[in-house]
Write a protein that holds these residues in place. Sequence first.
Motif, PDB file in Angstrom:
ATOM      1  N   TRP A  39      -6.812  -6.285   0.567  1.00  0.00           N
ATOM      2  CA  TRP A  39      -5.378  -6.136   0.335  1.00  0.00           C
ATOM      3  C   TRP A  39      -4.886  -6.993  -0.833  1.00  0.00           C
ATOM      4  O   TRP A  39      -3.789  -7.545  -0.802  1.00  0.00           O
ATOM      5  CB  TRP A  39      -4.619  -6.459   1.629  1.00  0.00           C
ATOM      6  CG  TRP A  39      -5.142  -5.647   2.770  1.00  0.00           C
ATOM      7  CD1 TRP A  39      -4.833  -4.353   3.063  1.00  0.00           C
ATOM      8  CD2 TRP A  39      -6.106  -6.050   3.757  1.00  0.00           C
ATOM      9  NE1 TRP A  39      -5.536  -3.919   4.167  1.00  0.00           N
ATOM     10  CE2 TRP A  39      -6.321  -4.952   4.620  1.00  0.00           C
ATOM     11  CE3 TRP A  39      -6.810  -7.240   3.999  1.00  0.00           C
ATOM     12  CZ2 TRP A  39      -7.215  -5.002   5.692  1.00  0.00           C
ATOM     13  CZ3 TRP A  39      -7.690  -7.291   5.066  1.00  0.00           C
ATOM     14  CH2 TRP A  39      -7.883  -6.187   5.900  1.00  0.00           C
ATOM     15  N   THR A  96       4.629  -1.958  -5.226  1.00  0.00           N
ATOM     16  CA  THR A  96       3.372  -1.230  -5.183  1.00  0.00           C
ATOM     17  C   THR A  96       2.502  -1.648  -6.365  1.00  0.00           C
ATOM     18  O   THR A  96       2.989  -2.271  -7.330  1.00  0.00           O
ATOM     19  CB  THR A  96       3.608   0.284  -5.256  1.00  0.00           C
ATOM     20  OG1 THR A  96       4.144   0.614  -6.559  1.00  0.00           O
ATOM     21  CG2 THR A  96       4.568   0.744  -4.166  1.00  0.00           C
ATOM     22  N   ASP A 100      -4.996   3.050  -2.133  1.00  0.00           N
ATOM     23  CA  ASP A 100      -4.595   1.812  -1.456  1.00  0.00           C
ATOM     24  C   ASP A 100      -5.032   1.825   0.005  1.00  0.00           C
ATOM     25  O   ASP A 100      -5.585   0.844   0.520  1.00  0.00           O
ATOM     26  CB  ASP A 100      -3.068   1.643  -1.504  1.00  0.00           C
ATOM     27  CG  ASP A 100      -2.524   1.473  -2.903  1.00  0.00           C
ATOM     28  OD1 ASP A 100      -3.264   0.981  -3.767  1.00  0.00           O
ATOM     29  OD2 ASP A 100      -1.355   1.838  -3.115  1.00  0.00           O
ATOM     30  N   HIS A 101      -4.758   2.942   0.678  1.00  0.00           N
ATOM     31  CA  HIS A 101      -5.057   3.026   2.108  1.00  0.00           C
ATOM     32  C   HIS A 101      -6.566   3.064   2.361  1.00  0.00           C
ATOM     33  O   HIS A 101      -7.043   2.498   3.351  1.00  0.00           O
ATOM     34  CB  HIS A 101      -4.370   4.245   2.711  1.00  0.00           C
ATOM     35  CG  HIS A 101      -2.875   4.127   2.742  1.00  0.00           C
ATOM     36  ND1 HIS A 101      -2.225   3.131   3.449  1.00  0.00           N
ATOM     37  CD2 HIS A 101      -1.895   4.849   2.132  1.00  0.00           C
ATOM     38  CE1 HIS A 101      -0.916   3.252   3.287  1.00  0.00           C
ATOM     39  NE2 HIS A 101      -0.695   4.288   2.490  1.00  0.00           N
ATOM     40  N   ALA A 131       0.845  -1.201   0.000  1.00  0.00           N
ATOM     41  CA  ALA A 131       0.000   0.000   0.000  1.00  0.00           C
ATOM     42  C   ALA A 131       0.877   1.248   0.000  1.00  0.00           C
ATOM     43  O   ALA A 131       1.814   1.363   0.787  1.00  0.00           O
ATOM     44  CB  ALA A 131      -0.921   0.003   1.214  1.00  0.00           C
ATOM     45  N   ARG A 132       0.537   2.184  -0.892  1.00  0.00           N
ATOM     46  CA  ARG A 132       1.317   3.417  -0.963  1.00  0.00           C
ATOM     47  C   ARG A 132       0.442   4.638  -1.194  1.00  0.00           C
ATOM     48  O   ARG A 132       0.645   5.677  -0.582  1.00  0.00           O
ATOM     49  CB  ARG A 132       2.361   3.312  -2.079  1.00  0.00           C
ATOM     50  CG  ARG A 132       3.245   4.543  -2.196  1.00  0.00           C
ATOM     51  CD  ARG A 132       4.331   4.343  -3.216  1.00  0.00           C
ATOM     52  NE  ARG A 132       5.201   5.507  -3.292  1.00  0.00           N
ATOM     53  CZ  ARG A 132       6.230   5.618  -4.119  1.00  0.00           C
ATOM     54  NH1 ARG A 132       6.519   4.623  -4.947  1.00  0.00           N
ATOM     55  NH2 ARG A 132       6.968   6.706  -4.129  1.00  0.00           N
ATOM     56  N   GLY A 160      -7.783  -0.438   2.003  1.00  0.00           N
ATOM     57  CA  GLY A 160      -7.369  -1.183   3.190  1.00  0.00           C
ATOM     58  C   GLY A 160      -8.238  -0.866   4.388  1.00  0.00           C
ATOM     59  O   GLY A 160      -8.638  -1.762   5.142  1.00  0.00           O
ATOM     60  N   LEU A 161      -8.567   0.419   4.546  1.00  0.00           N
ATOM     61  CA  LEU A 161      -9.423   0.833   5.654  1.00  0.00           C
ATOM     62  C   LEU A 161     -10.822   0.249   5.516  1.00  0.00           C
ATOM     63  O   LEU A 161     -11.422  -0.225   6.486  1.00  0.00           O
ATOM     64  CB  LEU A 161      -9.485   2.364   5.710  1.00  0.00           C
ATOM     65  CG  LEU A 161     -10.188   2.983   6.921  1.00  0.00           C
ATOM     66  CD1 LEU A 161      -9.471   2.605   8.208  1.00  0.00           C
ATOM     67  CD2 LEU A 161     -10.245   4.502   6.769  1.00  0.00           C
TER      68      LEU A 161
END
Length: 218
Positions: free
Chosen positions: A209, A186, A146-147, A141-142, A150-151
């Motif tokens: 993910w 990534t 991505d984040h 994750a970058r 993920g959240l």
Amino acid sequence: MTPPPHRILRALDRFHAARPWDHNALFHPWILRQLPARVGSALDVGCGSGDLARLLAGRAGRVHGIDADPAITARARALTPATAPVTYTVADAPAGLPDRSHDVITCVAVLHHLPFTGALEAFRDRLAPGGTLVVVGLHRARTPVDHLLGLASVPLNIVMALLRNRGRRAPRPVSMSAPTRPADLTFAEIAREARTVLPGARLRRRLFWRYTLVWRRR
């Protein structure tokens, strides 16, 4: 008072350790939807306990699974009915891949363990004309996207753990007993290199993910 983030993370780790579920198996139905109704041969790279290989046997005349871990490969053989058209080999990828071509090649949560470009080249060279390569992989994750994915996966992960285990504690699935490691590349790096080796490859970020890659050889 809101618990500190590290306490929340530790609580989540304890929760999932008690109620594990196989994230990769969630993608198996999607993988099958990318494939023709019938194919001659399929190769599953990093087959683990053989769950996907046994599903591929419903589409393919013959299926071959390859994995570097002798213990998990032995479990795959034990779990596979003798009448199923599935064979397994203990070997490292990509060097140990069989030389013959296949109509389908799958690789789930394994590519980040391998030399990325060399593995894709090996898959490409062993795919028959008109064949399909399907990858479910992990990336580092970058970016904000991505984040955010993920959240969003965190509460869904809890829901899936409860549903899959019916709210109860459960043993770790056999498919999750193989060694793991975090991804280095990534998504942008993966996509750039994949489209160089496999022109026209379709890649997407996914929840839990993961990312997916589909390529069909002309």
